[in-house]
Design a protein around this motif. Structure first.
Motif, mmCIF file in Angstrom:
data_model
loop_
_atom_site.group_PDB
_atom_site.id
_atom_site.type_symbol
_atom_site.label_atom_id
_atom_site.label_comp_id
_atom_site.label_asym_id
_atom_site.label_seq_id
_atom_site.Cartn_x
_atom_site.Cartn_y
_atom_site.Cartn_z
ATOM 1 N N GLN A 30 3.885 6.192 6.738
ATOM 2 C CA GLN A 30 4.895 5.663 7.648
ATOM 3 C C GLN A 30 6.190 6.451 7.547
ATOM 4 O O GLN A 30 6.815 6.792 8.558
ATOM 5 C CB GLN A 30 5.143 4.178 7.332
ATOM 6 N N LYS B 29 0.206 4.450 -0.147
ATOM 7 C CA LYS B 29 -0.225 5.522 0.765
ATOM 8 C C LYS B 29 0.191 5.199 2.197
ATOM 9 O O LYS B 29 0.608 6.080 2.953
ATOM 10 C CB LYS B 29 -1.740 5.720 0.672
ATOM 11 N N GLU B 30 0.077 3.931 2.557
ATOM 12 C CA GLU B 30 0.485 3.526 3.900
ATOM 13 C C GLU B 30 1.983 3.707 4.093
ATOM 14 O O GLU B 30 2.442 4.162 5.147
ATOM 15 C CB GLU B 30 0.094 2.065 4.130
ATOM 16 N N ASP C 96 0.853 -1.179 0.000
ATOM 17 C CA ASP C 96 0.000 0.000 0.000
ATOM 18 C C ASP C 96 0.897 1.241 0.000
ATOM 19 O O ASP C 96 1.551 1.548 1.005
ATOM 20 C CB ASP C 96 -0.905 -0.015 1.239
#
Length: 276
Positions: free
Chosen positions: A268, A263-264, A261
């Motif tokens: 992060q 976007k994840e 992901d």
């Protein structure tokens, strides 16, 4: 007399060099499917990956060879397997091929080692031109890896080369599959089973240190095979060949972006940067 230009146009190359018996086993088999143009590195070019060294001379030498009573005009290229594909598409063939085939290689190309393989590198170069591409390797003993030994039987590998080449010529596959990598066990026959696998996430060939007394002595690194096939995942190319003795067929993508992901990951990384 048939018009060769109307047949499927197949570019065949390898990384073992123009005189490799594996190349000629593939050439004979593929001639059943279309017109085969054979262009291969002038010299042994294993381990070149998809490299494009500026030191390659790019010389192209047409040569006539007789294989089992059939005359072939071939092209020995002064360059890596990937550069050979470029020269063939840009200079040798009158139009872009319908299929690029690399092989049949002496020795398997497994797991994370595919980025080292000149066989896979040539297929990836073909794919970068928008051409369906196939990379075929035959499991052999290490002593044959850099050879042109006639002790190796390519019959089964040639059969599977033709089988999957035909599918690539006749079918449309998912957009994210640019190369089909085929690994044939040493004891395979045309009747052997095959299955679709994924690349092992582990190394199959482990680098070994040079044997020398000091660094002034020439000493390239070597490689050794992982001794225990049980460490490889059951859905991997390595396990299929080593443990189950079936032909491993692995779809490869040129998109090397991690399947995560995005976007994840960005969140992060940004949170980590703030914390720093």
């Amino acid at each position: 007399m048939s018009d060769k230009s109307k047949e499927p146009q197949i570019l065949l190359t390898n990384d073992d060099g123009i005189n490799s018996p594996g190349l000629w086993a593939a050439a004979e088999a593929l001639s059943e499917l279309g017109y085969v143009t054979v262009a291969a590195p002038r010299e042994q070019s294993s381990g070149m990956g998809r490299s494009m060294p500026t030191t390659s001379d790019g010389l192209i030498k047409p040569q006539n060879l007789t294989v089992h009573g059939v005359e072939w005009t071939t092209y020995a290229v002064g360059g890596t397997p990937a550069q050979t594909v470029q020269h063939a598409i840009l200079e040798i063939m009158p139009k872009a091929p319908d299929l690029v085939v690399a092989g049949i290689n002496y020795g398997s190309n497994f797991g994370t080692g595919v980025t080292i393989s000149g066989t896979v590198g040539a297929a990836l170069e073909g794919a970068s031109h928008g051409i369906p591409s196939l990379a075929v390797s035959l499991e052999t003993e290490h002593k044959y890896h850099l050879s042109h030994s006639d002790e190796v039987d390519f019959e089964a590998a040639a059969y599977f080369t033709t089988l999957f080449a035909r599918e690539l010529l006749e079918q449309r596959f998912a957009e994210d599959m640019q190369v089909l990598k085929v690994e044939v066990p040493s004891d395979a026959t045309p009747q052997s089973n095959w299955r679709v696998t994924r690349l092992s996430r582990l190394r199959f060939y482990l680098p070994t240190a040079p044997e020398r007394e000091n660094w002034e002595q020439p000493g390239p690194t070597g490689y050794a095979q992982v001794p225990d096939s049980s460490v490889f995942a059951e859905d991997s190319d390595v396990y299929a060949v080593l443990a189950d003795r079936v032909v491993a067929v692995t779809p490869l993508s040129q998109d090397m972006t991690s399947r995560i992901d995005l976007k994840e990951l960005e969140a992060q990384l940004r949170n980590g940067a703030k914390g720093g």
